[in-house]
Motif scaffolding. Structure first.
Motif, PDB file in Angstrom:
ATOM      1  N   UNK A  64       0.819  -1.215   0.000  1.00 46.24           N
ATOM      2  CA  UNK A  64       0.000   0.000   0.000  1.00 46.24           C
ATOM      3  C   UNK A  64       0.853   1.265   0.000  1.00 46.24           C
ATOM      4  N   UNK A  65       2.155   1.118   0.294  1.00 43.80           N
ATOM      5  CA  UNK A  65       3.058   2.267   0.242  1.00 43.80           C
ATOM      6  C   UNK A  65       3.286   2.628  -1.229  1.00 43.80           C
ATOM      7  N   UNK A  66       3.352   3.907  -1.532  1.00 42.95           N
ATOM      8  CA  UNK A  66       3.564   4.366  -2.901  1.00 42.95           C
ATOM      9  C   UNK A  66       4.859   3.782  -3.453  1.00 42.95           C
ATOM     10  N   UNK A  67       4.777   2.916  -4.484  1.00 44.42           N
ATOM     11  CA  UNK A  67       6.003   2.302  -5.030  1.00 44.42           C
ATOM     12  C   UNK A  67       6.941   3.350  -5.618  1.00 44.42           C
ATOM     13  N   UNK A  68       8.197   3.222  -5.290  1.00 44.65           N
ATOM     14  CA  UNK A  68       9.209   4.060  -5.922  1.00 44.65           C
ATOM     15  C   UNK A  68       9.312   5.467  -5.405  1.00 44.65           C
ATOM     16  N   UNK A  69       8.695   5.772  -4.274  1.00 39.17           N
ATOM     17  CA  UNK A  69       8.817   7.119  -3.733  1.00 39.17           C
ATOM     18  C   UNK A  69      10.290   7.411  -3.478  1.00 39.17           C
ATOM     19  N   UNK A  71      12.597   7.331  -5.899  1.00 41.82           N
ATOM     20  CA  UNK A  71      13.382   6.484  -6.801  1.00 41.82           C
ATOM     21  C   UNK A  71      13.066   6.821  -8.252  1.00 41.82           C
ATOM     22  N   UNK A  72      14.103   6.932  -9.065  1.00 37.75           N
ATOM     23  CA  UNK A  72      13.940   6.998 -10.524  1.00 37.75           C
ATOM     24  C   UNK A  72      14.725   5.833 -11.094  1.00 37.75           C
ATOM     25  N   UNK A  73      14.070   5.007 -11.885  1.00 42.20           N
ATOM     26  CA  UNK A  73      14.776   3.961 -12.623  1.00 42.20           C
ATOM     27  C   UNK A  73      15.266   4.635 -13.901  1.00 42.20           C
ATOM     28  N   UNK A  74      16.569   4.839 -13.989  1.00 44.96           N
ATOM     29  CA  UNK A  74      17.182   5.631 -15.062  1.00 44.96           C
ATOM     30  C   UNK A  74      17.890   4.671 -16.004  1.00 44.96           C
ATOM     31  N   UNK A  75      17.266   4.421 -17.148  1.00 42.66           N
ATOM     32  CA  UNK A  75      17.794   3.475 -18.128  1.00 42.66           C
ATOM     33  C   UNK A  75      18.559   4.239 -19.200  1.00 42.66           C
ATOM     34  N   UNK A  76      19.852   3.964 -19.329  1.00 44.24           N
ATOM     35  CA  UNK A  76      20.684   4.538 -20.390  1.00 44.24           C
ATOM     36  C   UNK A  76      20.786   3.485 -21.488  1.00 44.24           C
ATOM     37  N   UNK A 119      10.160   5.913 -14.583  1.00 39.95           N
ATOM     38  CA  UNK A 119      11.287   5.469 -15.406  1.00 39.95           C
ATOM     39  C   UNK A 119      11.674   6.585 -16.365  1.00 39.95           C
ATOM     40  N   UNK A 120      12.949   6.952 -16.366  1.00 41.44           N
ATOM     41  CA  UNK A 120      13.484   7.851 -17.383  1.00 41.44           C
ATOM     42  C   UNK A 120      14.379   7.030 -18.293  1.00 41.44           C
ATOM     43  N   UNK A 121      14.210   7.229 -19.580  1.00 33.72           N
ATOM     44  CA  UNK A 121      14.990   6.508 -20.590  1.00 33.72           C
ATOM     45  C   UNK A 121      15.769   7.546 -21.368  1.00 33.72           C
ATOM     46  N   UNK A 122      17.081   7.355 -21.447  1.00 37.60           N
ATOM     47  CA  UNK A 122      17.941   8.351 -22.055  1.00 37.60           C
ATOM     48  C   UNK A 122      18.924   7.717 -23.028  1.00 37.60           C
TER      49      UNK A 122
END
Length: 129
Positions: A64-69, A71-76, A119-122
């Motif tokens: 029930x906790x907000x997932x990823x608070x 956190x950024x999953x940063x995919x290069x 998720x950020x994709x760069x």
């Protein structure tokens, strides 16, 4: 050598695994209904998916906790355009459209996965100091 293998808690490991495999072209090397290890074409682990509540990990017990608070999953990636096209094909909700990140001087866009992880994709780059 030190390497990070991020593990995120998800509601449905099989669905999330398929989602990450399709979007990023990853392969599941250890799969199941409560844990999956997803690797790239070179065999490098990119991300692991863990079912909420399995194995009694203290930080993965309360879905029930907000997932990823915080956190950024940063995919290069060297395959930026292909992944951007795949995101459109999959009808993934784009949170921030493709733009130039003035810090990295690379193109990026941001989405959320099936569990709400940001998720950020760069375009692939090494950090410059």
């Amino acid at each position: 050598m030190v390497k990070l293998d991020p593990i995120i808690a998800v509601k449905d490991v099989l669905s999330s695994s398929r989602w990450y495999e399709e979007l990023f072209g990853l392969k599941s090397k250890h799969g199941g209904s409560n844990f999956a290890v997803l690797q790239d074409e070179s065999g490098e682990t990119v991300i692991c998916l863990h079912e909420w509540g399995s194995h009694n990990h203290p930080s993965m017990t309360d879905p029930t906790i907000l997932p990823g608070n915080g956190l950024i999953l940063y995919f290069k990636t060297t395959d930026f355009e292909s992944i951007r096209g795949k995101a459109e094909e999959m009808e993934v909700q784009i949170i921030q459209d493709t733009h130039l990140n003035t810090n990295s001087n690379r193109l990026e866009f941001s989405i959320k996965d099936l569990d709400g992880y940001y998720i950020s994709i760069t375009e692939y780059h090494n950090y410059q100091g």
